[in-house]
Write a protein that holds these residues in place. Structure first.
Motif, PDB file in Angstrom:
ATOM      1  N   VAL A   1       0.848  -1.205   0.000  1.00 42.51           N
ATOM      2  CA  VAL A   1       0.000   0.000   0.000  1.00 42.51           C
ATOM      3  C   VAL A   1       0.881   1.251   0.000  1.00 42.51           C
ATOM      4  N   GLY A   2       1.907   1.227   0.851  1.00 46.93           N
ATOM      5  CA  GLY A   2       2.830   2.361   0.915  1.00 46.93           C
ATOM      6  C   GLY A   2       3.535   2.593  -0.404  1.00 46.93           C
ATOM      7  N   ASN A   3       3.939   1.515  -1.069  1.00 46.13           N
ATOM      8  CA  ASN A   3       4.600   1.630  -2.372  1.00 46.13           C
ATOM      9  C   ASN A   3       3.674   2.261  -3.407  1.00 46.13           C
ATOM     10  N   ASN A   4       2.419   1.859  -3.375  1.00 44.62           N
ATOM     11  CA  ASN A   4       1.457   2.414  -4.331  1.00 44.62           C
ATOM     12  C   ASN A   4       1.232   3.902  -4.095  1.00 44.62           C
ATOM     13  N   TYR A   5       1.132   4.285  -2.833  1.00 49.69           N
ATOM     14  CA  TYR A   5       1.004   5.709  -2.516  1.00 49.69           C
ATOM     15  C   TYR A   5       2.240   6.483  -2.974  1.00 49.69           C
ATOM     16  N   PHE A   6       3.409   5.857  -2.787  1.00 46.43           N
ATOM     17  CA  PHE A   6       4.669   6.509  -3.171  1.00 46.43           C
ATOM     18  C   PHE A   6       4.693   6.774  -4.679  1.00 46.43           C
ATOM     19  N   LYS A   7       4.262   5.794  -5.460  1.00 43.80           N
ATOM     20  CA  LYS A   7       4.239   5.961  -6.922  1.00 43.80           C
ATOM     21  C   LYS A   7       3.333   7.106  -7.347  1.00 43.80           C
ATOM     22  N   LYS A   8       2.303   7.352  -6.538  1.00 43.01           N
ATOM     23  CA  LYS A   8       1.374   8.448  -6.837  1.00 43.01           C
ATOM     24  C   LYS A   8       1.813   9.755  -6.192  1.00 43.01           C
TER      25      LYS A   8
ATOM     26  N   ARG B   1       2.011  10.458  -3.123  1.00 40.88           N
ATOM     27  CA  ARG B   1       1.266  10.771  -1.898  1.00 40.88           C
ATOM     28  C   ARG B   1       2.132  10.323  -0.718  1.00 40.88           C
ATOM     29  N   PHE B   2       3.149  11.132  -0.454  1.00 43.15           N
ATOM     30  CA  PHE B   2       4.190  10.722   0.485  1.00 43.15           C
ATOM     31  C   PHE B   2       3.703  10.652   1.935  1.00 43.15           C
ATOM     32  N   GLY B   3       2.766  11.521   2.306  1.00 40.33           N
ATOM     33  CA  GLY B   3       2.226  11.471   3.661  1.00 40.33           C
ATOM     34  C   GLY B   3       1.493  10.167   3.920  1.00 40.33           C
ATOM     35  N   ALA B   4       0.650   9.769   2.960  1.00 35.85           N
ATOM     36  CA  ALA B   4      -0.084   8.505   3.092  1.00 35.85           C
ATOM     37  C   ALA B   4       0.872   7.320   3.060  1.00 35.85           C
ATOM     38  N   SER B   5       1.911   7.435   2.246  1.00 34.99           N
ATOM     39  CA  SER B   5       2.914   6.373   2.163  1.00 34.99           C
ATOM     40  C   SER B   5       3.638   6.213   3.498  1.00 34.99           C
ATOM     41  N   ILE B   6       3.984   7.320   4.112  1.00 39.24           N
ATOM     42  CA  ILE B   6       4.642   7.285   5.425  1.00 39.24           C
ATOM     43  C   ILE B   6       3.744   6.606   6.456  1.00 39.24           C
ATOM     44  N   ASP B   7       2.454   6.934   6.423  1.00 44.69           N
ATOM     45  CA  ASP B   7       1.514   6.320   7.373  1.00 44.69           C
ATOM     46  C   ASP B   7       1.478   4.802   7.213  1.00 44.69           C
ATOM     47  N   ALA B   8       1.462   4.335   5.955  1.00 47.47           N
ATOM     48  CA  ALA B   8       1.404   2.899   5.692  1.00 47.47           C
ATOM     49  C   ALA B   8       2.672   2.201   6.187  1.00 47.47           C
ATOM     50  N   TYR B   9       3.835   2.804   5.885  1.00 49.38           N
ATOM     51  CA  TYR B   9       5.106   2.208   6.332  1.00 49.38           C
ATOM     52  C   TYR B   9       5.214   2.233   7.856  1.00 49.38           C
ATOM     53  N   THR B  10       4.689   3.289   8.469  1.00 53.94           N
ATOM     54  CA  THR B  10       4.726   3.395   9.927  1.00 53.94           C
ATOM     55  C   THR B  10       3.918   2.276  10.567  1.00 53.94           C
ATOM     56  N   GLU B  11       2.757   1.960   9.986  1.00 54.49           N
ATOM     57  CA  GLU B  11       1.945   0.848  10.490  1.00 54.49           C
ATOM     58  C   GLU B  11       2.670  -0.479  10.303  1.00 54.49           C
ATOM     59  N   ALA B  12       3.355  -0.627   9.163  1.00 55.51           N
ATOM     60  CA  ALA B  12       4.119  -1.855   8.915  1.00 55.51           C
ATOM     61  C   ALA B  12       5.236  -2.000   9.940  1.00 55.51           C
ATOM     62  N   ILE B  13       5.902  -0.900  10.259  1.00 56.71           N
ATOM     63  CA  ILE B  13       6.982  -0.913  11.250  1.00 56.71           C
ATOM     64  C   ILE B  13       6.446  -1.274  12.635  1.00 56.71           C
ATOM     65  N   ALA B  14       5.253  -0.747  12.946  1.00 55.98           N
ATOM     66  CA  ALA B  14       4.653  -1.056  14.247  1.00 55.98           C
ATOM     67  C   ALA B  14       4.396  -2.551  14.387  1.00 55.98           C
ATOM     68  N   LEU B  15       4.046  -3.194  13.276  1.00 53.10           N
ATOM     69  CA  LEU B  15       3.781  -4.636  13.302  1.00 53.10           C
ATOM     70  C   LEU B  15       5.064  -5.456  13.269  1.00 53.10           C
ATOM     71  N   CYS B  16       6.008  -5.051  12.412  1.00 51.06           N
ATOM     72  CA  CYS B  16       7.273  -5.794  12.248  1.00 51.06           C
ATOM     73  C   CYS B  16       8.453  -4.823  12.231  1.00 51.06           C
ATOM     74  N   PRO B  17       8.880  -4.358  13.383  1.00 52.25           N
ATOM     75  CA  PRO B  17       9.956  -3.349  13.444  1.00 52.25           C
ATOM     76  C   PRO B  17      11.339  -3.871  13.069  1.00 52.25           C
TER      77      PRO B  17
END
Length: 286
Positions: A21-28, A30-46
């Motif tokens: 999801v973060g990668n898709n936002y990045f391609k568009k 939408r860096f803020g949304a991409s950061i949010d997605a990666y942040t959630e991924a980090i919270a799950l698997c840091p």
């Protein structure tokens, strides 16, 4: 009780979905949304370094260099051989003019990428940024050095004029001979010109440049015929044009290419002495 395997697998799968999801936002862009997605991924698997470097790249796009550095360092704690982590950390350090540290990180990224990707997927990009950092470092030191030399030259000229004034008789009817004084000033000028010689752009020696692109070497390799080429350039030739040496036309296979360490060291020595040469690299690719 420790979490079971199925639960851990589910969490890892969810984190990967967030990365996509973060990668898709990045391609568009939408860096803020991409950061949010990666942040959630980090919270799950840091403990997955790519999540940190992906988020660092988003911060770079927003010019948030402090967070670029923080996320890059965290990724390096998990995997110190991660090319992108060293690369992004190097960029952030250069951005705040910590040139020496930034250059070390960019060199590390370049060496790692050469080792893990023989065809140099990121080599050109990293080499360009390294050249930029080295040129900025040289330009910064050159500006300071030039100012110091100019101040010293003016002080020496003033001292010579004072000496000349004290030595010349000041009598009515005396005709002053300035020949010796002018010769001293000219000699002084030659000394300072010699000191500044290495900072004056000249031609890069041919033996330090690739025969195909005529650009200064980054990763020189030598063929069985004894000719040296830029690695990515000769490999590109072999893949797209034919399996032969472009100059001698002798059959040539990528496995026959050997790093030319002598030329590489010569290039590094030349660039260390003539930092202005990095500017040529910034506008060329190989």
């Amino acid at each position: 009780m420790p979490p079971n395997v199925d639960y851990l697998s589910s969490v890892a799968k969810q984190a990967e979905q967030l990365r996509v999801v973060g990668n898709n936002y990045f391609k568009k862009e939408r860096f803020g949304a991409s950061i949010d997605a990666y942040t959630e991924a980090i919270a799950l698997c840091p403990d997955v370094p790519v999540y940190w470097t992906n988020r660092a790249l988003c911060h770079l796009k927003r010019n948030d260099w402090t967070r670029v550095e923080e996320d890059s360092l965290q990724a390096m704690k998990l995997d110190n051989n991660l090319v992108k982590a060293h690369y992004l950390l190097g960029l952030s350090l250069v951005q705040r003019q910590e040139f020496a540290k930034g250059i070390l990180e960019l060199k590390k990224a370049l060496d790692l990428d050469r080792g893990s990707h023989p065809k140099g997927q990121m080599v050109e990009e990293i080499w360009q940024e390294l050249a930029k950092a080295k040129y900025l470092e040289w330009e910064h030191s050159y500006t300071k050095r030039s100012w110091e030399l100019q101040c010293l030259k003016e002080a020496c000229e003033y001292a010579l004029k004072e000496k000349h004034f004290l030595e010349v008789p000041h009598m009515e009817g005396f005709v002053e001979d300035n020949t010796a004084h002018l010769e001293q000033l000219e000699a002084l000028g030659r000394v300072f010109d010699k000191v500044a010689e290495n900072d004056m752009p000249t031609e890069v020696p041919d033996y330090l440049c690739c025969r195909i692109t005529l650009d200064i070497f980054c990763d020189p390799v030598i063929t069985p015929s004894g000719l040296t080429y830029e690695k990515t350039v000769i490999i590109n030739h072999l893949e797209k044009v034919g399996m032969f040496d472009p100059v001698t036309r002798d059959p040539l296979d990528p496995s026959q290419l050997i790093p030319n360490l002598a030329i590489k060291q010569a290039v590094e020595a030349f660039l260390d002495k003539h930092g202005w040469a990095y500017k040529d690299i910034l506008t060329k690719s190989f």
